[in-house]
Design a protein around this motif. Structure first.
Motif, mmCIF file in Angstrom:
data_model
loop_
_atom_site.group_PDB
_atom_site.id
_atom_site.type_symbol
_atom_site.label_atom_id
_atom_site.label_comp_id
_atom_site.label_asym_id
_atom_site.label_seq_id
_atom_site.Cartn_x
_atom_site.Cartn_y
_atom_site.Cartn_z
ATOM 1 N N GLU A 139 17.591 -3.305 -41.557
ATOM 2 C CA GLU A 139 18.221 -2.795 -42.769
ATOM 3 C C GLU A 139 17.211 -2.809 -43.908
ATOM 4 O O GLU A 139 16.599 -3.835 -44.192
ATOM 5 C CB GLU A 139 19.449 -3.617 -43.142
ATOM 6 N N ILE A 140 17.081 -1.660 -44.556
ATOM 7 C CA ILE A 140 16.154 -1.504 -45.667
ATOM 8 C C ILE A 140 16.978 -1.194 -46.906
ATOM 9 O O ILE A 140 17.629 -0.152 -46.975
ATOM 10 C CB ILE A 140 15.153 -0.372 -45.383
ATOM 11 N N THR A 141 17.002 -2.108 -47.854
ATOM 12 C CA THR A 141 17.750 -1.933 -49.090
ATOM 13 C C THR A 141 16.786 -1.488 -50.181
ATOM 14 O O THR A 141 15.822 -2.187 -50.491
ATOM 15 C CB THR A 141 18.457 -3.241 -49.496
ATOM 16 N N ILE A 142 17.074 -0.320 -50.758
ATOM 17 C CA ILE A 142 16.185 0.250 -51.769
ATOM 18 C C ILE A 142 16.512 -0.376 -53.120
ATOM 19 O O ILE A 142 17.412 0.051 -53.827
ATOM 20 C CB ILE A 142 16.328 1.789 -51.827
ATOM 21 N N ASN A 143 15.792 -1.424 -53.434
ATOM 22 C CA ASN A 143 15.869 -2.108 -54.729
ATOM 23 C C ASN A 143 14.459 -2.154 -55.290
ATOM 24 O O ASN A 143 13.560 -1.511 -54.780
ATOM 25 C CB ASN A 143 16.400 -3.531 -54.574
ATOM 26 N N GLN B 239 11.657 8.356 -46.665
ATOM 27 C CA GLN B 239 12.008 8.451 -45.253
ATOM 28 C C GLN B 239 12.265 9.900 -44.898
ATOM 29 O O GLN B 239 13.134 10.551 -45.487
ATOM 30 C CB GLN B 239 13.241 7.610 -44.932
ATOM 31 N N ASP B 240 11.522 10.404 -43.920
ATOM 32 C CA ASP B 240 11.666 11.791 -43.457
ATOM 33 C C ASP B 240 11.682 12.770 -44.624
ATOM 34 O O ASP B 240 12.567 13.626 -44.734
ATOM 35 C CB ASP B 240 12.913 11.937 -42.585
ATOM 36 N N ALA B 241 10.732 12.625 -45.532
ATOM 37 C CA ALA B 241 10.508 13.501 -46.695
ATOM 38 C C ALA B 241 11.621 13.427 -47.740
ATOM 39 O O ALA B 241 11.735 14.291 -48.591
ATOM 40 C CB ALA B 241 10.298 14.941 -46.254
ATOM 41 N N VAL B 242 12.454 12.390 -47.699
ATOM 42 C CA VAL B 242 13.531 12.210 -48.681
ATOM 43 C C VAL B 242 13.377 10.834 -49.322
ATOM 44 O O VAL B 242 13.221 9.838 -48.622
ATOM 45 C CB VAL B 242 14.923 12.323 -48.012
ATOM 46 N N THR B 243 13.443 10.799 -50.649
ATOM 47 C CA THR B 243 13.399 9.523 -51.363
ATOM 48 C C THR B 243 14.827 9.031 -51.561
ATOM 49 O O THR B 243 15.604 9.663 -52.270
ATOM 50 C CB THR B 243 12.717 9.691 -52.736
ATOM 51 N N PRO B 244 15.223 7.930 -50.910
ATOM 52 C CA PRO B 244 16.589 7.424 -51.059
ATOM 53 C C PRO B 244 16.853 6.910 -52.472
ATOM 54 O O PRO B 244 15.941 6.471 -53.172
ATOM 55 C CB PRO B 244 16.680 6.286 -50.051
ATOM 56 N N ALA B 245 18.114 6.955 -52.870
ATOM 57 C CA ALA B 245 18.511 6.490 -54.199
ATOM 58 C C ALA B 245 18.435 4.969 -54.277
ATOM 59 O O ALA B 245 18.580 4.266 -53.271
ATOM 60 C CB ALA B 245 19.925 6.949 -54.502
ATOM 61 N N THR B 246 18.212 4.463 -55.471
ATOM 62 C CA THR B 246 18.186 3.026 -55.693
ATOM 63 C C THR B 246 19.540 2.427 -55.328
ATOM 64 O O THR B 246 20.580 2.959 -55.690
ATOM 65 C CB THR B 246 17.860 2.721 -57.165
ATOM 66 N N GLY B 247 19.508 1.337 -54.607
ATOM 67 C CA GLY B 247 20.733 0.668 -54.184
ATOM 68 C C GLY B 247 21.224 1.103 -52.816
ATOM 69 O O GLY B 247 22.116 0.476 -52.250
ATOM 70 N N SER B 248 20.678 2.179 -52.259
ATOM 71 C CA SER B 248 21.130 2.627 -50.946
ATOM 72 C C SER B 248 20.544 1.744 -49.846
ATOM 73 O O SER B 248 19.528 1.077 -50.023
ATOM 74 C CB SER B 248 20.756 4.095 -50.712
ATOM 75 N N VAL B 249 21.230 1.737 -48.702
ATOM 76 C CA VAL B 249 20.809 0.932 -47.560
ATOM 77 C C VAL B 249 20.527 1.873 -46.398
ATOM 78 O O VAL B 249 21.358 2.691 -46.026
ATOM 79 C CB VAL B 249 21.892 -0.089 -47.161
ATOM 80 N N ILE B 250 19.342 1.748 -45.837
ATOM 81 C CA ILE B 250 18.945 2.538 -44.669
ATOM 82 C C ILE B 250 18.980 1.592 -43.476
ATOM 83 O O ILE B 250 18.399 0.508 -43.513
ATOM 84 C CB ILE B 250 17.529 3.103 -44.853
ATOM 85 N N THR B 251 19.673 2.001 -42.422
ATOM 86 C CA THR B 251 19.778 1.171 -41.234
ATOM 87 C C THR B 251 19.099 1.884 -40.073
ATOM 88 O O THR B 251 19.492 2.984 -39.703
ATOM 89 C CB THR B 251 21.248 0.882 -40.886
#
Length: 160
Positions: free
Chosen positions: A81-85, A117-129
């Motif tokens: 799990e990668i949490t974008i903080n 990730q895969d050319a997309v910058t996730p939003a702050t606070g999102s979790v990538i699993t």
């Protein structure tokens, strides 16, 4: 011993022009050195982040291969799990059961490292699993770019 005598009317020391020329050369050298030093620091942070991400993925893969919950090949044996903080948090989970390891693993990436990730910058606070099966393989191949201080310092990590 005494200091050598100066000719009459001559004062020992530097002139204002000599001091200004010296300071101008020093400032010019500093102006060229500072950007290179900052870029070197950013590059070191992205390399550190790459190493930490690879280490996290390796730990998750080892847990999935151990398969303490007996997950089938289709089920989740482990996940990362990668949490974008700020900074980005990494944690290993076992979603298939209530297995608790006293040596659970988590880490943080260096501060101000951007996660793409895969050319997309996730939003702050999102979790990538990232889900791994009992063979230690991801369900989907993913490409991660870690960036700090501009694209010249990008570090690419392909997880599969």
């Amino acid at each position: 011993m005494s200091a050598p005598a100066l000719p009459p009317g001559r004062v020992q020391g530097l002139t204002l022009i000599e001091i200004l020329v010296t300071l101008t050369i020093l400032v010019a050298l500093l102006m060229t050195a500072v950007p290179f030093t900052l870029d070197w620091g950013h590059s070191a942070k992205t390399l550190e982040a790459k190493g930490t991400l690879i280490q996290a993925y390796s730990h998750a893969k080892a847990l999935a291969l151990r398969n303490p919950c007996g997950a089938s090949a289709v089920n989740n044996a482990a996940s990362l799990e990668i949490t974008i903080n700020s900074p980005i948090d990494l944690a290993i989970k076992t979603p298939a059961c209530t297995y608790t390891d006293t040596h659970s693993w988590s880490a943080k990436l260096p501060s101000n490292v951007e996660f793409i990730q895969d050319a997309v910058t996730p939003a702050t606070g999102s979790v990538i699993t990232l889900v791994l099966n009992n063979r230690g393989m991801l369900t989907n191949r993913t490409t991660v770019i870690l960036r700090r201080g501009g694209s010249q310092n990008d570090e690419e990590v392909i997880l599969y």
